[in-house]
Design an enzyme around this catalytic site. Structure first.
Site, PDB file in Angstrom:
ATOM      1  N   GLU A  47       0.935  -1.396  -0.062  1.00 21.98           N
ATOM      2  CA  GLU A  47       0.014  -0.008  -0.216  1.00 21.98           C
ATOM      3  C   GLU A  47       0.942   1.217  -0.124  1.00 21.98           C
ATOM      4  O   GLU A  47       1.758   1.404   0.958  1.00 21.98           O
ATOM      5  CB  GLU A  47      -1.050   0.031   1.430  1.00 21.98           C
ATOM      6  CG  GLU A  47      -1.838  -1.154   1.356  1.00 21.98           C
ATOM      7  CD  GLU A  47      -2.774  -0.989   2.524  1.00 21.98           C
ATOM      8  OE1 GLU A  47      -2.605  -0.140   3.211  1.00 21.98           O
ATOM      9  OE2 GLU A  47      -3.403  -2.161   2.857  1.00 21.98           O
ATOM     10  N   ASP A  58      -5.610   8.425  10.343  1.00 24.96           N
ATOM     11  CA  ASP A  58      -4.191   8.194  10.556  1.00 24.96           C
ATOM     12  C   ASP A  58      -3.714   8.573  12.008  1.00 24.96           C
ATOM     13  O   ASP A  58      -4.214   9.645  12.497  1.00 24.96           O
ATOM     14  CB  ASP A  58      -3.329   8.508   9.486  1.00 24.96           C
ATOM     15  CG  ASP A  58      -3.668   7.786   8.282  1.00 24.96           C
ATOM     16  OD1 ASP A  58      -4.004   6.581   8.103  1.00 24.96           O
ATOM     17  OD2 ASP A  58      -3.604   8.353   7.177  1.00 24.96           O
TER      18      ASP A  58
END
Length: 258
Positions: A47, A58
């Site tokens: 990824e 995140d």
């Protein structure tokens, strides 16, 4: 055939390991060398993060990496250019992971076209509403044989999970907890119940578990309840500490996973 489909069709009893890193870190020109090194070392698929100024899903490690990448000058256009330059050397699936805003700014159809031209096999867009996936992003991705990977969490209802399973391909990204990315020392009973609940649903798509995997215990539990594990924050930290030396960072990661 799409590389993600090929990989999972051939897996048998094998458990996969995928790594995430943010394009443009630690250096603007790090992306290609990191990809090729990880491919050489046997990582199953990658990824590649598209840096964004407001990455809501995140934790601090990946937020810091994204900020550094943007300061280094990384952009969607530059990332796709870097990927095109190594397209013929990359044989494992590459998945671009990024937020919707930069993709909309680039243009959805143009983005999907250019991503496919750069050798990308799939997209993960954490803040993509499912209706927008069905109406715009999904059809555009399908035109260029890209898989759009959707995320589920412990809070996602069974009905929603089955709907996602019915309308997507590639694999389902099981987020280990309804929290931001980051290292966890262990998965508690609640997470284990979640993993077992999804096991019992017998979904059509394979599943990968991510968020919080950083040691042998979390890796083994993820691999026990899915097709494999995705490691992000731990590898991003090691890559930064080794100044982009993916070989050394991977050695240190494998040591931590023993």
């Amino acid at each position: 055939m799409n590389k993600i489909d090929t990989l999972f069709a051939q897996r048998g009893e094998r458990k996969f390991l995928s790594l995430y890193f943010c394009a443009g870190t630690p250096h603007l020109d790090s992306t290609a060398s990191v990809i090729l090194t990880l491919q050489r070392r046997g990582i199953d698929f990658l990824e590649v993060g598209i840096p964004f100024s407001d990455p809501l899903a995140d934790g601090p490690v990946i937020q810091t990496a994204a900020t550094k990448a943007l300061h280094n000058g990384m952009s969607v256009s530059l990332l796709l250019k870097q990927l095109r330059e190594i397209k013929d050397e990359v044989h494992i699936p590459l998945i671009l992971m990024g937020y919707l805003n930069p993709i909309l700014h680039y243009g959805i159809d143009r983005f999907c076209h250019d991503a496919a031209e750069a050798g990308v096999s799939g997209l993960i867009i954490p803040d993509l509403p499912f209706d927008d996936y069905l109406q715009t992003v999904g059809p555009a991705a399908s035109r260029y044989d890209l898989r759009v990977i959707m995320l589920i969490t412990p809070e996602t209802s069974d009905e929603r999970i089955r709907f996602i399973d019915e309308h997507t391909d590639g694999f389902i990204y099981m987020v280990s907890s309804a929290a931001i990315t980051g290292v966890q020392k262990s998965f508690d009973e609640q997470k284990l119940d979640y993993f077992q609940r999804i096991d019992q649903m017998q979904l059509r798509n394979p599943r990968m578990i991510g968020f919080g995997i950083s040691n042998a215990q979390t890796l083994q539990m993820a691999q026990q309840h899915a097709a494999g594990a995705i490691i992000g924050s731990k590898f991003v930290t090691l890559l930064d500490e080794t100044d982009g030396n993916a070989d050394v960072a991977l050695d240190q990661l494998f040591e931590a996973l023993k």
